[in-house]
Design a protein around this motif. Structure first.
Motif, mmCIF file in Angstrom:
data_model
loop_
_atom_site.group_PDB
_atom_site.id
_atom_site.type_symbol
_atom_site.label_atom_id
_atom_site.label_comp_id
_atom_site.label_asym_id
_atom_site.label_seq_id
_atom_site.Cartn_x
_atom_site.Cartn_y
_atom_site.Cartn_z
ATOM 1 N N GLN A 197 0.830 -1.206 0.000
ATOM 2 C CA GLN A 197 0.000 0.000 0.000
ATOM 3 C C GLN A 197 0.864 1.255 0.000
ATOM 4 O O GLN A 197 0.617 2.211 -0.745
ATOM 5 C CB GLN A 197 -0.928 0.003 1.219
ATOM 6 C CG GLN A 197 -2.072 -0.991 1.135
ATOM 7 C CD GLN A 197 -2.876 -1.048 2.419
ATOM 8 O OE1 GLN A 197 -2.382 -0.702 3.485
ATOM 9 N NE2 GLN A 197 -4.117 -1.495 2.321
ATOM 10 N N THR A 198 1.896 1.243 0.848
ATOM 11 C CA THR A 198 2.796 2.395 0.934
ATOM 12 C C THR A 198 3.553 2.596 -0.370
ATOM 13 O O THR A 198 3.717 3.728 -0.846
ATOM 14 C CB THR A 198 3.792 2.201 2.095
ATOM 15 O OG1 THR A 198 3.072 2.026 3.318
ATOM 16 C CG2 THR A 198 4.718 3.396 2.224
ATOM 17 N N TRP A 199 4.016 1.490 -0.964
ATOM 18 C CA TRP A 199 4.796 1.600 -2.202
ATOM 19 C C TRP A 199 3.939 2.144 -3.342
ATOM 20 O O TRP A 199 4.343 3.052 -4.063
ATOM 21 C CB TRP A 199 5.370 0.234 -2.573
ATOM 22 C CG TRP A 199 6.345 0.308 -3.709
ATOM 23 C CD1 TRP A 199 7.664 0.637 -3.634
ATOM 24 C CD2 TRP A 199 6.064 0.073 -5.099
ATOM 25 N NE1 TRP A 199 8.234 0.617 -4.886
ATOM 26 C CE2 TRP A 199 7.273 0.273 -5.800
ATOM 27 C CE3 TRP A 199 4.921 -0.296 -5.802
ATOM 28 C CZ2 TRP A 199 7.365 0.122 -7.187
ATOM 29 C CZ3 TRP A 199 5.010 -0.446 -7.181
ATOM 30 C CH2 TRP A 199 6.218 -0.238 -7.862
ATOM 31 N N PHE A 200 2.726 1.620 -3.515
ATOM 32 C CA PHE A 200 1.843 2.091 -4.591
ATOM 33 C C PHE A 200 1.427 3.545 -4.384
ATOM 34 O O PHE A 200 1.234 4.292 -5.351
ATOM 35 C CB PHE A 200 0.595 1.204 -4.681
ATOM 36 C CG PHE A 200 0.801 -0.057 -5.474
ATOM 37 C CD1 PHE A 200 1.151 -0.014 -6.815
ATOM 38 C CD2 PHE A 200 0.640 -1.298 -4.874
ATOM 39 C CE1 PHE A 200 1.344 -1.175 -7.551
ATOM 40 C CE2 PHE A 200 0.831 -2.468 -5.593
ATOM 41 C CZ PHE A 200 1.183 -2.411 -6.939
ATOM 42 N N SER A 201 1.271 3.957 -3.126
ATOM 43 C CA SER A 201 0.817 5.327 -2.853
ATOM 44 C C SER A 201 1.820 6.365 -3.342
ATOM 45 O O SER A 201 1.448 7.515 -3.610
ATOM 46 C CB SER A 201 0.558 5.507 -1.355
ATOM 47 O OG SER A 201 1.770 5.443 -0.613
ATOM 48 N N GLN A 202 3.100 5.982 -3.475
ATOM 49 C CA GLN A 202 4.101 6.915 -3.998
ATOM 50 C C GLN A 202 3.783 7.345 -5.425
ATOM 51 O O GLN A 202 4.211 8.406 -5.879
ATOM 52 C CB GLN A 202 5.492 6.273 -3.988
ATOM 53 C CG GLN A 202 5.993 5.838 -2.634
ATOM 54 C CD GLN A 202 7.318 5.120 -2.750
ATOM 55 O OE1 GLN A 202 8.372 5.753 -2.831
ATOM 56 N NE2 GLN A 202 7.282 3.797 -2.780
ATOM 57 N N PHE A 203 3.034 6.486 -6.135
ATOM 58 C CA PHE A 203 2.704 6.749 -7.533
ATOM 59 C C PHE A 203 1.214 7.057 -7.704
ATOM 60 O O PHE A 203 0.671 6.949 -8.805
ATOM 61 C CB PHE A 203 3.087 5.529 -8.382
ATOM 62 C CG PHE A 203 4.500 5.066 -8.161
ATOM 63 C CD1 PHE A 203 5.570 5.724 -8.747
ATOM 64 C CD2 PHE A 203 4.761 3.991 -7.317
ATOM 65 C CE1 PHE A 203 6.873 5.301 -8.524
ATOM 66 C CE2 PHE A 203 6.061 3.558 -7.091
ATOM 67 C CZ PHE A 203 7.120 4.218 -7.689
ATOM 68 N N SER A 204 0.570 7.429 -6.573
ATOM 69 C CA SER A 204 -0.863 7.760 -6.570
ATOM 70 C C SER A 204 -1.703 6.595 -7.076
ATOM 71 O O SER A 204 -2.703 6.777 -7.781
ATOM 72 C CB SER A 204 -1.123 9.015 -7.425
ATOM 73 O OG SER A 204 -0.401 10.121 -6.921
#
Length: 221
Positions: A197-204
């Motif tokens: 979740q944290t990793w994907f959130s970097q790319f919106s």
């Protein structure tokens, strides 16, 4: 109401160790005897002191409050008695992640033991750490940058989360050249969905819904 010292001390140790077995070993009792003392104390108090979280034993909020109130007097008693015991071997317990133990900590242990021969060094898995750590315990684990703790926290390393993939899986999967393409991949989760979740959130981007494969620990992968 008069509460038994023995049961209170046993409760204090169960919270410290986070385990009936470790408490029983420490007191040279059976697990059944320790469990009986806890149940008797719960009966006298009128509320639960522990609950099961998977295979771990956790203190309830009221149990944790009681443990915090008991910690200082019992630690003071233990410290006083141990100091009066001749030739007492001191003990240091480390709760550590295996990923930090193997490449970093193990090479240092031999040198540490040579300079501190008076210490018994006990190394346990980090997830077995009790909610309350005494003055002879250290927990070496991973935390987020915004983590708050009642204990002193000393940063050792900084970490970075990056996606990795088995070459065999990659040879059969659709091309994965950007973060969006990973949304269709079979994602493996370590303990929870938080890292992805944290990793994907970097790319919106949002973690896709649906069935997920979640491992309790990445060493099972």
């Amino acid at each position: 109401m008069s509460l038994p010292y023995t049961s209170l001390h046993t409760f204090h140790l169960v919270v410290r160790f986070g385990s009936l077995k470790q408490t029983a070993d420490y007191l040279s009792l059976t697990e059944s005897a320790v469990s009986h003392q806890i149940k008797r104390l719960e009966s006298q108090l009128g509320y639960a002191l522990f609950y099961k979280n998977g295979r771990q034993l956790k203190a309830t909020p009221r149990g944790l409050t009681l443990a915090e109130q008991l910690a200082q007097p019992f630690d003071h008693i233990d410290h006083t008695l141990l100091n009066e015991t001749p030739n007492h071997q001191q003990r240091l317990t480390l709760y550590c992640l295996p990923s930090l133990l193997e490449p970093w900590l193990l090479p240092l242990i031999l040198a540490f033991k040579e300079t501190h021969p008076e210490l018994d060094l006990i190394i346990r898995y980090h997830s077995s750490a009790p909610e309350y750590l005494d003055e002879n315990s250290l927990r070496i684990s991973s935390f987020l940058s915004n983590h708050t703790s009642q204990y002193r926290v000393v940063p050792l390393f900084t970490g970075k989360t990056i996606p990795v993939c088995s070459p065999l899986y990659l040879s059969h999967a659709n091309p994965m050249g950007n973060p969006t393409s990973l949304l269709e991949a079979n994602l493996l989760h370590d303990h929870s969905e938080h890292s992805w979740q944290t990793w994907f959130s970097q790319f919106s981007l949002a973690l896709p819904a649906g069935q997920k494969l979640i491992y309790e620990d990445f060493h099972l992968l």
